[in-house]
Write a protein that holds these residues in place. Structure first.
Motif, PDB file in Angstrom:
ATOM      1  N   TRP A 189     -20.788  40.408  33.932  1.00 13.30           N
ATOM      2  CA  TRP A 189     -20.968  41.417  34.987  1.00 13.30           C
ATOM      3  C   TRP A 189     -20.442  40.897  36.322  1.00 13.30           C
ATOM      4  O   TRP A 189     -19.763  41.624  37.063  1.00 13.30           O
ATOM      5  N   TYR A 190     -20.698  39.634  36.612  1.00 18.20           N
ATOM      6  CA  TYR A 190     -20.275  39.054  37.887  1.00 18.20           C
ATOM      7  C   TYR A 190     -18.767  38.813  37.925  1.00 18.20           C
ATOM      8  O   TYR A 190     -18.114  39.045  38.955  1.00 18.20           O
ATOM      9  N   LEU A 191     -18.178  38.347  36.814  1.00 17.82           N
ATOM     10  CA  LEU A 191     -16.780  37.920  36.820  1.00 17.82           C
ATOM     11  C   LEU A 191     -15.786  39.022  36.442  1.00 17.82           C
ATOM     12  O   LEU A 191     -14.597  38.893  36.752  1.00 17.82           O
ATOM     13  N   ALA A 192     -16.230  40.082  35.785  1.00 17.51           N
ATOM     14  CA  ALA A 192     -15.297  41.118  35.330  1.00 17.51           C
ATOM     15  C   ALA A 192     -14.426  41.682  36.454  1.00 17.51           C
ATOM     16  O   ALA A 192     -13.221  41.891  36.252  1.00 17.51           O
ATOM     17  N   PRO A 193     -14.961  41.926  37.658  1.00 15.45           N
ATOM     18  CA  PRO A 193     -14.088  42.439  38.725  1.00 15.45           C
ATOM     19  C   PRO A 193     -13.001  41.454  39.154  1.00 15.45           C
ATOM     20  O   PRO A 193     -12.025  41.858  39.804  1.00 15.45           O
ATOM     21  N   GLU A 194     -13.147  40.166  38.818  1.00 17.55           N
ATOM     22  CA  GLU A 194     -12.113  39.176  39.139  1.00 17.55           C
ATOM     23  C   GLU A 194     -11.047  39.081  38.055  1.00 17.55           C
ATOM     24  O   GLU A 194     -10.037  38.381  38.253  1.00 17.55           O
ATOM     25  N   ASN A 195     -11.258  39.751  36.934  1.00 20.75           N
ATOM     26  CA  ASN A 195     -10.318  39.643  35.816  1.00 20.75           C
ATOM     27  C   ASN A 195      -8.877  39.986  36.227  1.00 20.75           C
ATOM     28  O   ASN A 195      -7.957  39.208  35.946  1.00 20.75           O
ATOM     29  N   PRO A 196      -8.620  41.122  36.908  1.00 21.84           N
ATOM     30  CA  PRO A 196      -7.235  41.426  37.287  1.00 21.84           C
ATOM     31  C   PRO A 196      -6.606  40.366  38.197  1.00 21.84           C
ATOM     32  O   PRO A 196      -5.437  40.006  38.008  1.00 21.84           O
ATOM     33  N   SER A 197      -7.370  39.863  39.164  1.00 20.48           N
ATOM     34  CA  SER A 197      -6.792  38.871  40.088  1.00 20.48           C
ATOM     35  C   SER A 197      -6.497  37.568  39.363  1.00 20.48           C
ATOM     36  O   SER A 197      -5.477  36.915  39.631  1.00 20.48           O
ATOM     37  N   ARG A 198      -7.340  37.161  38.444  1.00 21.82           N
ATOM     38  CA  ARG A 198      -7.099  35.924  37.699  1.00 21.82           C
ATOM     39  C   ARG A 198      -5.878  36.070  36.790  1.00 21.82           C
ATOM     40  O   ARG A 198      -5.099  35.125  36.628  1.00 21.82           O
ATOM     41  N   ILE A 199      -5.715  37.245  36.191  1.00 23.15           N
ATOM     42  CA  ILE A 199      -4.530  37.491  35.361  1.00 23.15           C
ATOM     43  C   ILE A 199      -3.273  37.416  36.214  1.00 23.15           C
ATOM     44  O   ILE A 199      -2.272  36.796  35.828  1.00 23.15           O
ATOM     45  N   ALA A 200      -3.313  38.047  37.382  1.00 20.56           N
ATOM     46  CA  ALA A 200      -2.143  38.040  38.273  1.00 20.56           C
ATOM     47  C   ALA A 200      -1.809  36.623  38.720  1.00 20.56           C
ATOM     48  O   ALA A 200      -0.635  36.234  38.749  1.00 20.56           O
ATOM     49  N   ARG A 201      -2.824  35.843  39.071  1.00 21.70           N
ATOM     50  CA  ARG A 201      -2.575  34.472  39.527  1.00 21.70           C
ATOM     51  C   ARG A 201      -2.049  33.582  38.405  1.00 21.70           C
ATOM     52  O   ARG A 201      -1.371  32.582  38.664  1.00 21.70           O
ATOM     53  N   ALA A 202      -2.356  33.952  37.162  1.00 20.89           N
ATOM     54  CA  ALA A 202      -1.846  33.194  36.017  1.00 20.89           C
ATOM     55  C   ALA A 202      -0.419  33.606  35.657  1.00 20.89           C
ATOM     56  O   ALA A 202       0.139  33.099  34.685  1.00 20.89           O
ATOM     57  N   ASN A 203       0.156  34.541  36.438  1.00 15.76           N
ATOM     58  CA  ASN A 203       1.533  35.024  36.215  1.00 15.76           C
ATOM     59  C   ASN A 203       1.703  35.661  34.836  1.00 15.76           C
ATOM     60  O   ASN A 203       2.741  35.506  34.194  1.00 15.76           O
ATOM     61  N   ILE A 204       0.670  36.372  34.394  1.00 17.44           N
ATOM     62  CA  ILE A 204       0.757  37.147  33.160  1.00 17.44           C
ATOM     63  C   ILE A 204       1.179  38.564  33.530  1.00 17.44           C
ATOM     64  O   ILE A 204       0.539  39.192  34.381  1.00 17.44           O
ATOM     65  N   PRO A 205       2.256  39.095  32.934  1.00 18.15           N
ATOM     66  CA  PRO A 205       2.660  40.468  33.246  1.00 18.15           C
ATOM     67  C   PRO A 205       1.510  41.442  33.008  1.00 18.15           C
ATOM     68  O   PRO A 205       0.868  41.403  31.944  1.00 18.15           O
ATOM     69  N   MET A 206       1.246  42.307  33.972  1.00 21.48           N
ATOM     70  CA  MET A 206       0.046  43.147  33.903  1.00 21.48           C
ATOM     71  C   MET A 206       0.312  44.538  34.447  1.00 21.48           C
ATOM     72  O   MET A 206       0.940  44.716  35.496  1.00 21.48           O
ATOM     73  N   ALA A 207      -0.176  45.528  33.704  1.00 25.90           N
ATOM     74  CA  ALA A 207      -0.264  46.902  34.197  1.00 25.90           C
ATOM     75  C   ALA A 207      -1.717  47.324  34.092  1.00 25.90           C
ATOM     76  O   ALA A 207      -2.453  46.833  33.228  1.00 25.90           O
ATOM     77  N   LEU A 208      -2.152  48.200  34.966  1.00 22.52           N
ATOM     78  CA  LEU A 208      -3.533  48.662  34.949  1.00 22.52           C
ATOM     79  C   LEU A 208      -3.637  50.030  34.287  1.00 22.52           C
ATOM     80  O   LEU A 208      -2.668  50.793  34.234  1.00 22.52           O
ATOM     81  N   THR A 209      -4.828  50.336  33.782  1.00 27.10           N
ATOM     82  CA  THR A 209      -5.069  51.634  33.160  1.00 27.10           C
ATOM     83  C   THR A 209      -6.434  52.168  33.564  1.00 27.10           C
ATOM     84  O   THR A 209      -7.376  51.388  33.787  1.00 27.10           O
ATOM     85  N   ALA A 210      -6.530  53.489  33.628  1.00 25.75           N
ATOM     86  CA  ALA A 210      -7.809  54.147  33.892  1.00 25.75           C
ATOM     87  C   ALA A 210      -8.568  54.406  32.601  1.00 25.75           C
ATOM     88  O   ALA A 210      -9.667  54.971  32.640  1.00 25.75           O
ATOM     89  N   HIS A 211      -8.026  54.000  31.471  1.00 22.46           N
ATOM     90  CA  HIS A 211      -8.655  54.272  30.179  1.00 22.46           C
ATOM     91  C   HIS A 211     -10.075  53.711  30.148  1.00 22.46           C
ATOM     92  O   HIS A 211     -10.308  52.556  30.461  1.00 22.46           O
ATOM     93  N   GLY A 212     -11.012  54.563  29.778  1.00 21.02           N
ATOM     94  CA  GLY A 212     -12.405  54.150  29.696  1.00 21.02           C
ATOM     95  C   GLY A 212     -13.198  54.353  30.963  1.00 21.02           C
ATOM     96  O   GLY A 212     -14.429  54.214  30.955  1.00 21.02           O
ATOM     97  N   ASN A 213     -12.531  54.693  32.071  1.00 15.77           N
ATOM     98  CA  ASN A 213     -13.254  54.889  33.327  1.00 15.77           C
ATOM     99  C   ASN A 213     -12.403  55.686  34.307  1.00 15.77           C
ATOM    100  O   ASN A 213     -12.070  55.196  35.390  1.00 15.77           O
TER     101      ASN A 213
END
Length: 300
Positions: free
Chosen positions: A236-260
């Motif tokens: 619960w505490y770390l989930a909102p940091e998931n996108p920023s950690r992925i970006a900082r790891a230089n993993i190609p990322m797109a976001l989706t509204a799926h599920g919310n």
């Protein structure tokens, strides 16, 4: 007009008829099915997505292990055939069977993976058998199966297989499948990729990341709090940091509204507050999906 592109949606595709024509011996294998064939704009859902800033969605069938071909559609008002931007641009893959088709095989996750792998091998055999017949018409004509033929051509043409992975273990499992069969693969994560970022980075696969963060746990009383694990509180505490950690790891990322869908913009702001760079956030909703979908000359 300018707007976001949702990289993973099940928009405008009705549930299949379980009594309809079955192409493959197992109804979970539907690689021949095209989202465009039954696509009907959903005005209510389109309005919700537009309210969150989206103007287009990569919509995929959601029923079956190999559920069928996805298409890119607009979210405006109008007839279905005027909303199609790109047709049959992907293949949907899931490790979870659809209960729409009953409770037959496979009955476990392991069985589902086995059926997917067997389908790729069957598609190879199907192509080899038809090539042999073309070269030697004196042979017995092999049976033609549309699902296997489309599965093989998608693999050969490097059409992206978009995997619905509900946690980081499924992300790694999907990557292993892609390596085994030489698949071009995009992976929709489950929101907990931060737990194994280095292993996921090493796969080289782009992620489609949902912003459906967990609700705040109810710890208003000792009786409620005792039922909540430390792992649940940590996520619960770390989930909102998931996108920023992925970006900082230089993993190609797109976001989706799926599920919310309704809470997408609220959670996007939360992700930015928790470290996601605003430029990375914007790119993950515009230029990155446009490039992945092959529409960067008109969108993004």
């Amino acid at each position: 007009y300018a707007g976001f592109i949702d990289m993973y949606a099940n928009y405008g595709i009705p549930d299949p008829d379980p009594e309809g024509e079955q192409i493959h011996w197992n109804p979970q294998i539907r690689s021949h099915f095209s989202a465009t064939s039954t696509f009907r704009p959903d005005e209510e859902m389109a309005a919700k997505l537009r309210a969150q800033g989206f103007i287009a969605a990569h919509t995929l069938p959601s029923h079956g292990l190999l559920a069928g071909q996805g298409s890119l559609v607009g979210l405006g008002e109008g007839e279905a055939n005027r909303m199609i931007i790109r047709n049959e641009i992907s293949q949907a893959l899931s490790f979870r069977r659809s209960m729409v088709f009953g409770r037959g095989y496979p009955t476990s996750g392991t069985g589902g993976i086995s059926l997917i792998r067997q389908s790729f091998l069957d598609a190879e055999w199907h192509e080899a058998a038809h090539n042999a017949f073309r070269n030697n018409p004196s042979l017995e004509r092999p049976e033609y199966n549309m699902a296997l033929a489309r599965l093989h051509s998608s693999r050969q043409e490097q059409i992206p297989f978009v995997v619905d992975a509900n946690d980081f273990n499924a992300v790694l499992r999907a990557s292993s499948l892609a390596d085994e069969f030489g698949l071009n693969m995009w992976i929709r994560g489950g929101g907990d990729e931060y737990k194994h970022l280095e292993e996921i980075r090493q796969t080289g696969k782009p992620l489609i990341v949902p912003l459906n963060f967990p609700r705040t746990p109810d710890v208003s009383s000792p009786e409620q709090a005792i039922n909540i694990s430390l792992e649940a509180l940590r996520h619960w505490y770390l989930a909102p940091e998931n996108p920023s950690r992925i970006a900082r790891a230089n993993i190609p990322m797109a976001l989706t509204a799926h599920g919310n869908v309704d809470g997408f913009m609220r959670n996007l702001k939360k992700a930015v507050e928790r470290g996601l760079d605003e430029n990375d956030a914007l790119a993950s909703l515009t230029t990155t999906p446009a490039s992945m979908l092959g529409i960067d000359h008109t969108h993004g």
